[in-house]
Design a protein around this motif. Structure first.
Motif, mmCIF file in Angstrom:
data_model
loop_
_atom_site.group_PDB
_atom_site.id
_atom_site.type_symbol
_atom_site.label_atom_id
_atom_site.label_comp_id
_atom_site.label_asym_id
_atom_site.label_seq_id
_atom_site.Cartn_x
_atom_site.Cartn_y
_atom_site.Cartn_z
ATOM 1 N N GLY A 62 0.812 -1.214 0.000
ATOM 2 C CA GLY A 62 0.000 0.000 0.000
ATOM 3 C C GLY A 62 0.841 1.258 0.000
ATOM 4 N N ALA A 63 1.981 1.215 0.699
ATOM 5 C CA ALA A 63 2.875 2.370 0.750
ATOM 6 C C ALA A 63 3.489 2.628 -0.624
ATOM 7 C CB ALA A 63 3.972 2.153 1.792
ATOM 8 N N THR B 6 0.810 4.490 -2.566
ATOM 9 C CA THR B 6 0.679 5.891 -2.163
ATOM 10 C C THR B 6 1.903 6.700 -2.598
ATOM 11 O OG1 THR B 6 1.603 5.408 0.043
ATOM 12 C CG2 THR B 6 -0.801 5.383 -0.197
ATOM 13 N N SER C 275 4.459 3.778 6.757
ATOM 14 C CA SER C 275 3.044 4.102 6.690
ATOM 15 C C SER C 275 2.656 4.544 5.288
ATOM 16 C CB SER C 275 2.713 5.216 7.691
ATOM 17 O OG SER C 275 3.366 6.421 7.317
ATOM 18 N N LEU C 276 1.367 4.540 5.021
ATOM 19 C CA LEU C 276 0.860 5.022 3.734
ATOM 20 C C LEU C 276 1.206 6.498 3.565
ATOM 21 C CD1 LEU C 276 -2.665 3.322 3.675
ATOM 22 C CD2 LEU C 276 -0.505 2.465 2.769
#
Length: 209
Positions: A36-37, A40, A109-110
């Motif tokens: 997911g990171a 993003t 983190s995202l």
């Protein structure tokens, strides 16, 4: 602008996107830690392209073309940021090896992926100069210069985000292989070294100019 002109510009953006650069290695590095990171980070890179398009549309980025000193400062700042990303990625890789995969997920983190992707593009003056050099060739003299330049920026952002998202997805699809400790460690450190090397190279070339 005509449809053929927009397609021609999109083709140039594709060629620019598939050329390996800091954004590609950055997305790969974040995808290895957390898929997911990586996605993003690709979105952040697209936002950075739009910010450059805004700067060009309103004439701010023209300063880079007119002032060699300012251009050098921006390049050095971007190089330092790449070195920071490379060093921090290497340190994170060592911490993960010592404390396990859970630490990697918590520290990637995202939001950090998005910010890193955006800053990597914003601090790359070559993106701004790309718009400065290419946009006038596609924007009609009798048209809305600001609106058309922003349209070109949106096209570049979509192309860049699409390509980088594919890189992130492919990395996550191969997660079973990539998650092998030895493979992950090697790829993370190689991508970290590449980012740092790109930063050092940018600074050295800027000082020599």
């Amino acid at each position: 602008m005509t449809v053929p002109a927009l397609l021609a510009f999109a083709g140039l953006c594709v060629l620019l996107a598939v050329t390996p650069g800091p954004d590609t290695f950055l997305v790969l590095r974040y995808s290895l830690a957390r898929p997911g990171a990586g996605l993003t980070a690709s979105v952040g890179s697209a936002v950075g392209s739009i910010l450059w398009a805004l700067a060009v549309a309103f004439g701010l980025a023209a300063l880079l073309e007119q002032s060699a000193e300012l251009y050098r400062v921006v390049k050095i700042a971007g190089g330092l940021y790449l070195i920071y990303l490379g060093v921090s990625a290497f340190i994170a890789s060592r911490r993960t090896a010592e404390h396990g995969a859970d630490l990697k997920v918590r520290t990637t983190s995202l939001r950090s992926g998005f910010i890193a992707g955006m800053l990597s593009t914003v601090m790359n003056p070559k993106v701004g100069l790309f718009f400065l050099a290419i946009a006038p060739q596609f924007v009609p003299r009798d048209g809305n210069a600001i609106g058309n330049t922003l349209l070109l920026g949106a096209i570049d952002a979509v192309v860049a985000a699409g390509y980088l998202a594919i890189v992130a997805v492919l990395a996550s699809r191969a997660v079973a292989w990539l998650k092998r400790p030895a493979v992950t460690k090697a790829l993370e450190r190689v991508s970290a070294a590449i980012l740092a090397a790109l930063g050092i190279g940018t600074i050295v070339l800027s000082v020599d100019e």
